[in-house]
Design an enzyme around this catalytic site. Structure first.
Site, PDB file in Angstrom:
ATOM      1  N   CYS A   1      31.129 -42.348  -3.397  1.00  0.00           N
ATOM      2  CA  CYS A   1      30.392 -42.460  -2.145  1.00  0.00           C
ATOM      3  C   CYS A   1      28.928 -42.119  -2.413  1.00  0.00           C
ATOM      4  O   CYS A   1      28.637 -41.170  -3.138  1.00  0.00           O
ATOM      5  CB  CYS A   1      30.985 -41.496  -1.126  1.00  0.00           C
ATOM      6  SG  CYS A   1      30.148 -41.493   0.465  1.00  0.00           S
TER       7      CYS A   1
ATOM      8  N   HIS B   1      36.879 -47.229   3.814  1.00  0.00           N
ATOM      9  CA  HIS B   1      35.967 -46.128   3.486  1.00  0.00           C
ATOM     10  C   HIS B   1      34.832 -46.057   4.511  1.00  0.00           C
ATOM     11  O   HIS B   1      34.503 -44.988   5.032  1.00  0.00           O
ATOM     12  CB  HIS B   1      35.422 -46.363   2.069  1.00  0.00           C
ATOM     13  CG  HIS B   1      34.441 -45.350   1.598  1.00  0.00           C
ATOM     14  ND1 HIS B   1      34.735 -44.446   0.602  1.00  0.00           N
ATOM     15  CD2 HIS B   1      33.146 -45.108   1.951  1.00  0.00           C
ATOM     16  CE1 HIS B   1      33.664 -43.684   0.382  1.00  0.00           C
ATOM     17  NE2 HIS B   1      32.688 -44.074   1.185  1.00  0.00           N
ATOM     18  N   GLU B   2      34.237 -47.212   4.828  1.00  0.00           N
ATOM     19  CA  GLU B   2      33.106 -47.242   5.770  1.00  0.00           C
ATOM     20  C   GLU B   2      33.555 -46.928   7.198  1.00  0.00           C
ATOM     21  O   GLU B   2      32.860 -46.229   7.935  1.00  0.00           O
ATOM     22  CB  GLU B   2      32.373 -48.585   5.709  1.00  0.00           C
ATOM     23  CG  GLU B   2      31.745 -48.898   4.354  1.00  0.00           C
ATOM     24  CD  GLU B   2      30.870 -47.800   3.779  1.00  0.00           C
ATOM     25  OE1 GLU B   2      30.215 -47.065   4.547  1.00  0.00           O
ATOM     26  OE2 GLU B   2      30.843 -47.659   2.546  1.00  0.00           O
TER      27      GLU B   2
ATOM     28  N   HIS C   1      33.800 -43.296   7.590  1.00  0.00           N
ATOM     29  CA  HIS C   1      32.483 -42.690   7.845  1.00  0.00           C
ATOM     30  C   HIS C   1      32.158 -42.703   9.337  1.00  0.00           C
ATOM     31  O   HIS C   1      31.647 -41.725   9.880  1.00  0.00           O
ATOM     32  CB  HIS C   1      31.363 -43.443   7.111  1.00  0.00           C
ATOM     33  CG  HIS C   1      31.110 -42.974   5.727  1.00  0.00           C
ATOM     34  ND1 HIS C   1      30.809 -41.667   5.415  1.00  0.00           N
ATOM     35  CD2 HIS C   1      31.077 -43.657   4.550  1.00  0.00           C
ATOM     36  CE1 HIS C   1      30.623 -41.554   4.108  1.00  0.00           C
ATOM     37  NE2 HIS C   1      30.784 -42.746   3.558  1.00  0.00           N
TER      38      HIS C   1
END
Length: 182
Positions: free
Chosen positions: A110, A153-154, A157
């Site tokens: 990341c 993953h995004e 976030h």
């Protein structure tokens, strides 16, 4: 142009913020930010530019990593050397996923985590993400393998979750045999 210093570090509490839905039409500031995110990700994957501007290579970037608590992210996927596929997804939601789970064998990374982290992060092998494009039109993207991992993953976030949260600190490779490495 964005630089590494513009991306907030894991120690910054803002990364734990649950981002807010974006209203349309997009503001000029958001459009400009998205353009800078695309440029950063593309440049970071071109070795000469990555070295020249001291960029860590990255495939995805969410608005919250720039301190903007809005639900959008950009993914720039190098599909062959020097050829990129760019995804801008606003207000993304995973609407379907595979049963199969995978993980990045060399470890997930990341741009906001500036250290090596051992362990596996189980992710769905395939996902369908629904959201909106820059003009506010509904879009759907089907992703598999590395691209699916990046989207998940995004989206994490945008929900205040970092990949390291998925790793069991007592047993970082827990249940590894249950998932396929890519």
């Amino acid at each position: 142009m964005l630089r590494m210093k513009d991306i907030i570090d894991e120690k910054d509490k803002r990364l734990r913020t649950v981002s807010k839905e974006v209203l349309f039409p997009l503001s000029e500031k958001d459009k400009e930010t998205i353009g800078l995110m695309i440029e950063f990700l593309r440049n970071s994957q071109i070795p000469e530019l990555s070295e020249k501007y001291d960029l860590r290579p990255g495939m995805g970037l969410s608005a919250i990593q720039l301190g903007i608590a809005k639900r959008y992210f950009v993914v720039v996927d190098e599909i062959e050397e020097g050829k990129f596929e760019t995804y801008v997804i606003i207000n993304p939601k995973i609407i379907s996923n595979s049963m199969e789970k995978i993980y990045v064998e060399l470890g997930e990374g990341c741009l906001s985590v500036n250290r090596e982290v051992d362990g596996i992060v189980p992710r769905y092998a395939r996902v369908t993400v629904e959201g909106y494009d820059l003009e506010g039109r509904k879009i759907q993207v089907r992703a598999r393998e590395e691209l699916a991992i990046c989207f998940q993953h995004e989206i994490d976030h945008l929900n205040g979750i970092l990949f390291i949260d998925h790793i069991d600190p007592k047993n970082p490779f827990k249940d590894k045999e249950l998932y396929r490495a890519i």
